[in-house]
Structure formats: structure tokens, C-alpha cells
Design a protein around this motif. Structure first.
Motif, mmCIF file in Angstrom:
data_model
loop_
_atom_site.group_PDB
_atom_site.id
_atom_site.type_symbol
_atom_site.label_atom_id
_atom_site.label_comp_id
_atom_site.label_asym_id
_atom_site.label_seq_id
_atom_site.Cartn_x
_atom_site.Cartn_y
_atom_site.Cartn_z
ATOM 1 N N TYR A 50 -12.516 -2.574 68.708
ATOM 2 C CA TYR A 50 -13.887 -2.274 69.131
ATOM 3 C C TYR A 50 -14.328 -0.864 68.744
ATOM 4 N N ILE A 51 -13.386 -0.111 68.164
ATOM 5 C CA ILE A 51 -13.665 1.293 67.857
ATOM 6 C C ILE A 51 -14.822 1.436 66.875
ATOM 7 N N ASN A 52 -14.936 0.506 65.926
ATOM 8 C CA ASN A 52 -15.950 0.657 64.885
ATOM 9 C C ASN A 52 -17.254 -0.066 65.185
ATOM 10 N N GLY A 53 -17.456 -0.504 66.424
ATOM 11 C CA GLY A 53 -18.742 -1.105 66.793
ATOM 12 C C GLY A 53 -18.864 -2.538 66.330
ATOM 13 N N GLY A 54 -20.090 -2.915 65.889
ATOM 14 C CA GLY A 54 -20.324 -4.272 65.395
ATOM 15 C C GLY A 54 -20.552 -5.267 66.519
ATOM 16 N N LEU A 55 -20.548 -6.537 66.142
ATOM 17 C CA LEU A 55 -20.831 -7.606 67.102
ATOM 18 C C LEU A 55 -19.846 -7.587 68.265
ATOM 19 N N ASN A 56 -18.568 -7.364 67.914
ATOM 20 C CA ASN A 56 -17.546 -7.358 68.950
ATOM 21 C C ASN A 56 -17.876 -6.388 70.070
ATOM 22 N N GLN A 57 -18.448 -5.257 69.674
ATOM 23 C CA GLN A 57 -18.723 -4.259 70.709
ATOM 24 C C GLN A 57 -19.871 -4.698 71.617
ATOM 25 N N GLN A 58 -20.857 -5.405 71.044
ATOM 26 C CA GLN A 58 -21.942 -5.923 71.894
ATOM 27 C C GLN A 58 -21.382 -6.929 72.905
ATOM 28 N N LEU A 59 -20.468 -7.766 72.428
ATOM 29 C CA LEU A 59 -19.864 -8.741 73.338
ATOM 30 C C LEU A 59 -19.028 -8.032 74.391
ATOM 31 N N LEU A 60 -18.344 -6.967 73.972
ATOM 32 C CA LEU A 60 -17.532 -6.212 74.916
ATOM 33 C C LEU A 60 -18.385 -5.640 76.046
ATOM 34 N N MET A 61 -19.584 -5.173 75.699
ATOM 35 C CA MET A 61 -20.479 -4.631 76.735
ATOM 36 C C MET A 61 -20.775 -5.718 77.780
ATOM 37 N N GLN A 62 -20.988 -6.942 77.307
ATOM 38 C CA GLN A 62 -21.264 -8.036 78.249
ATOM 39 C C GLN A 62 -20.038 -8.349 79.103
ATOM 40 N N ILE A 63 -18.877 -8.315 78.481
ATOM 41 C CA ILE A 63 -17.640 -8.553 79.226
ATOM 42 C C ILE A 63 -17.476 -7.473 80.302
#
Ligand SMILES: [Fe+2]
Length: 297
Positions: A50-63
Motif C-alpha cells: 500500500y506504500i505506493n498508493g493506487g486502487l489498493n490504498q483507496q480500498l484500504l481506507m474503506q477497510i
């Protein structure tokens, strides 16, 4: 260094919470969790993803809005000799401040040397020099991100003749020198017992129990006479027994089901998490139960 971290003797005053039984969050299960919002005590993420952002990071915010999190890293290269990766630490600090994970952890290993990344968690000799080297780098990390981290014991397949200390003495020294805590991977200790003859019970006994704030449980593979820490199989009965014995002797800890390969359907991991929960509950109630028999590898 923040007020909540460390005093002059290096002991951490960080307020570790007991989290219950959690799951390692893997990408194929993110949408299942976001859609169904199952009750899970906490989730551990591989923060490097998740360090480099992207879609995964948006999902992480929801998690993160719905579950307590732990950040687990494999990229700090604490045992390496190159300077720590400041851009990585900067992002780690940002994400730590944004998402306030309950735990931040790394490994007692090196992962790169002279620019070559090994994609493996490699052990170091347990010497006075490596204790000082690790302690200096752990302190740098903790001061940078403003909170203590947990250090995880490794599964190892070699022993260095140069070692002056046992792994438990090495880890204990790091706790004393830096105020870091420990993430005790019982499967790693079990694998080391089988492969290297390092008695698990003695290894755990020599650790400072008060500094153990998380436990990992995972499955392993058999390769001829070796056990290999592949995280690719259900947690076998012997690991549940080791966990139960740990809780009985040292009291329960936040525990994580760690599965990385041969990933099953989400409900299979939930089943294992419930087994862990059942064991933890045993130590809240004066009722004797044994962990259910699980499929062995
Ligand atoms: Fe682990």
C-alpha cells in the motif's frame, strides 16, 4: 521520540491493546470483506503493498473505517548495511498517522544487499555487532515514525557458526536496547525446532513475555525431512496445541491467522480464526476445552 515511546532505559510505554483474533488481509478477499462486512476482531495488512498508493490504498481506507488494522512489513531491511529507505519510511509514517494502526511490525532479518533484493527474509548471525546494528536501525525507524514497532522471529534453515547468542537472547537484547516489542510467530519457532533442533519451549521461555504483543499462526509444507514455512496450508493441529500451551503459560495475546499462498475461500480463514478465538476464550472462562482437531498438512 514521542512521550508514549521510550524512557532512558529503552523500555516502551506504548499502550498496546489486546485485539483478539485477526486475519491477514489478502487482496482477493478485500471485496468480500467490504461487501459483507464480517465481524473480524482485526486485520493485518502487508503494508508494502500500500506504500505506493493506487486502487489498493483507496480500498484500504474503506477497510480502515471498519476494522482495527496492523501494519506488517517485509521491506525495511533492518539487518542490511545500506541506509534505511527514507521515502519508504516517509510513506510508512504518513499511513501510520492517517490510519492509526494498532500495531506496526517488521522482521529480524535482511532482505537486500548491494542493491540486490532477495525477496526473502534472511537471518543474520546473532552477534554483539548485529545486536548494535539492529538496535540502531530499529531506533531510527521508531523515532522516524514516532512509535515503537514489533520485531518478528524468523523461520531459518541455516545457523551461522559466528553467532555468539541464541535467537531469543538476540531478540531480548533488541527489546531492552530499543523499547521495541515482539511479534512471536509460533509456526516459525516450530519449524526451527524441527529443522534446527532449537527447542520451541526453551526459545519462548527465554523471550521477555511482557514484550510479546502479537502472535502469528500459519501452516507449513513438508520437503523431504524439512518443514518449510510456506504459509500455504491450513494451520495443523500441532500449531494449535503450541498456541494453546502458550496462552496457558503466558496468558493470551492478539493472534493472527497468516496465510499467503494457496489462498482458500474467505470462509476457510474465518473457520481458522474461530478456532483461535475459541482458544482465546478458554482463557477468559474457567472452562477446559481443547482446540478442535484440524486437518494436518
Ligand atoms: Fe509470521
Amino acid at each position: 521520540m514521542t512521550d508514549s515511546m521510550s524512557s532512558s532505559n529503552g523500555q516502551s510505554n506504548f499502550d498496546y491493546e489486546y485485539l483478539g483474533a485477526g486475519l491477514g488481509l489478502r487482496t482477493p478477499h478485500i471485496y468480500t470483506i467490504l461487501e459483507n462486512r464480517p465481524t473480524i476482531d482485526w486485520l493485518e495488512i502487508h503494508i508494502c503493498n500500500y506504500i505506493n498508493g493506487g486502487l489498493n490504498q483507496q480500498l484500504l481506507m474503506q477497510i480502515a473505517e471498519n476494522y482495527p488494522l496492523s501494519f506488517h512489513g517485509v521491506s525495511l531491511n533492518l539487518g542490511g548495511t545500506e541506509p534505511l529507505n527514507v521515502p519508504y519510511l516517509t510513506r510508512l509514517k504518513q499511513l501510520t498517522e492517517e490510519l492509526n494502526p494498532k500495531l506496526v511490525s517488521e522482521h529480524a532479518c535482511f532482505t537486500a544487499h548491494k542493491g540486490e533484493v532477495f525477496h526473502d527474509l534472511l537471518p543474520v548471525p546473532y552477534t554483539k555487532e548485529s545486536i548494535n546494528h539492529f538496535a540502531s536501525r530499529i531506533t531510527q525507524v521508531q523515532e522516524f515514525i514516532g512509535r515503537p514497532i514489533l520485531i518478528e522471529n524468523l523461520s531459518r534453515y541455516v545457523e551461522y557458526p559466528e553467532s555468539e547468542f541464541t535467537e531469543s537472547e538476540f531478540l531480548s537484547a533488541l527489546c531492552n536496547k530499543t523499547g521495541c516489542g515482539l511479534l512471536l510467530d509460533l509456526t516459525n519457532a516450530y519449524v526451527n525446532q524441527h529443522n534446527l533442533g532449537i527447542k520451541l519451549e526453551q526459545f519462548v521461555e527465554e523471550l521477555p513475555a511482557e514484550h510479546i504483543h502479537e502472535i502469528h499462526l500459519a501452516g507449513f509444507s513438508h520437503d523431504e525431512n524439512w518443514l518449510v514455512d510456506t504459509h500455504c496450508a491450513p494451520i495443523p493441529h500441532e500449531i494449535w496445541s503450541v498456541f494453546d500451551a502458550f496462552c496457558d503459560r503466558y496468558g493470551k495475546r492478539s493472534v493472527l491467522i497468516e496465510r499467503d499462498n494457496n489462498l482458500p475461500e474467505f470462509h476457510e480463514l474465518e473457520r481458522e480464526r474461530h478456532v483461535a478465538k475459541q482458544i482465546l476464550n478458554h482463557y477468559e472462562n474457567p472452562v477446559t476445552i481443547m482446540p478442535p482437531e484440524c486437518e494436518t498438512v
